[in-house]
Design an enzyme around this catalytic site. Structure first.
Site, mmCIF file in Angstrom:
data_model
loop_
_atom_site.group_PDB
_atom_site.id
_atom_site.type_symbol
_atom_site.label_atom_id
_atom_site.label_comp_id
_atom_site.label_asym_id
_atom_site.label_seq_id
_atom_site.Cartn_x
_atom_site.Cartn_y
_atom_site.Cartn_z
ATOM 1 N N ARG A 108 0.826 -1.222 0.000
ATOM 2 C CA ARG A 108 0.000 0.000 0.000
ATOM 3 C C ARG A 108 0.852 1.262 0.000
ATOM 4 O O ARG A 108 0.472 2.290 -0.561
ATOM 5 C CB ARG A 108 -0.941 -0.019 1.221
ATOM 6 N N ILE A 138 -6.987 7.870 -0.623
ATOM 7 C CA ILE A 138 -6.893 6.417 -0.738
ATOM 8 C C ILE A 138 -7.757 5.881 0.405
ATOM 9 O O ILE A 138 -7.625 6.308 1.558
ATOM 10 C CB ILE A 138 -5.427 5.915 -0.661
ATOM 11 N N SER A 139 -8.702 5.000 0.076
ATOM 12 C CA SER A 139 -9.662 4.546 1.083
ATOM 13 C C SER A 139 -8.956 3.840 2.242
ATOM 14 O O SER A 139 -7.880 3.257 2.080
ATOM 15 C CB SER A 139 -10.676 3.576 0.467
ATOM 16 N N GLN A 140 -9.619 3.882 3.401
ATOM 17 C CA GLN A 140 -9.138 3.170 4.580
ATOM 18 C C GLN A 140 -9.098 1.666 4.273
ATOM 19 O O GLN A 140 -10.027 1.141 3.657
ATOM 20 C CB GLN A 140 -10.133 3.475 5.705
ATOM 21 N N PRO A 141 -8.059 0.948 4.694
ATOM 22 C CA PRO A 141 -7.985 -0.495 4.424
ATOM 23 C C PRO A 141 -9.237 -1.263 4.865
ATOM 24 O O PRO A 141 -9.691 -2.165 4.153
ATOM 25 C CB PRO A 141 -6.751 -0.933 5.217
#
Ligand code: SAH
Length: 218
Positions: free
Chosen positions: A42, A68-71
């Site tokens: 990531r 970038i979206s949260q995992p």
């Protein structure tokens, strides 16, 4: 003299294993999704300034005022989507390309649309460089879907939509699943399963916060 570029290290891999444990504790159970998250660097989808934070379960800024979206969100949406090998999958909101990489490692045939040219250019370069091969990255407005490549077994929207775009429902295969966060401010995670040409089953799966899905800018 040898010159090589370290793209991923055992330190990063260790941080990823820790992240995967956190995702498990937060309720993610799909082992394929967890194993893919354990594999993808990531930190290489983010500004190098954020490298030391890349494996925290948080969203981070990327170019063009996007994130970038949260995992956890990536894992949750991917789990809800139930991607099987060779599925035709459409993603709306390529962004950093991280979720796109997740979908390719889930062995889908991936189409992804992004409306910010800077991000489109970035993912066009970065994904192949890291060995990920989506079928097609498109610069355009995801509200319209991608009629030339429909129907899709799975459609994933990674920006908050004010309403569900009709073209996306139309481009879903029978038996297909559309995962889309709907709402302004915060969003409900909605899953549509297409039961027949005219029938859709709708389920809601909790509240999330995404950057807004915006209409045409081209
Ligand atoms: N999957 C991405 C999420 C990025 S945030 C990641 O994990 O990095 C959402 C993205 O959706 C942003 O890049 C934004 O530019 C894009 N977006 C917003 N509205 C869109 C639209 N109508 N069509 C295509 N992309 C859109």
């Amino acid at each position: 003299m040898y010159f090589y570029l370290v793209v991923d290290s055992t330190k990063h891999q260790g941080m990823r294993r820790h992240l995967v444990e956190q995702l498990r504790n937060k309720g993610i159970t799909d082992e394929r999704v967890l194993s893919v998250i354990a594999q993808i660097p990531r930190h290489l989808f983010m500004d190098s300034g954020f490298e030391s934070h890349a494996y925290q379960d948080k969203a981070f800024p990327i170019a063009a005022e996007q994130t970038i979206s949260q995992p956890y969100t990536v894992a949750f949406q991917s789990q809800l989507l139930e991607v099987k090998p060779n599925h035709n999958v459409l993603e709306i909101g390529t962004g950093s390309g991280y979720q796109t990489a997740v979908l390719t490692l889930l062995e889908a045939v991936v189409f992804s649309i992004e409306r910010q040219h800077k991000l489109y250019r970035y993912s066009m370069r970065q994904l192949p460089k890291l060995g990920y091969r989506p079928k097609k990255l498109v610069f355009g407005d995801g509200y319209k879907g991608l009629p030339d490549h429909a129907p899709f077994d799975r459609i994933l929207v990674t920006a908050g939509a004010k309403e569900v775009p009709k073209p996306l429902l139309e481009q879903l295969a029978i038996g297909g699943r559309l995962v889309i966060p709907v709402g302004t401010g915060t969003q409900e995670m909605i899953l549509f399963v297409r039961k027949s040409a005219k029938e859709f089953e709708k389920q809601t799966h909790g509240t999330f916060r995404f950057v807004p899905m915006l209409e045409d800018k081209n």
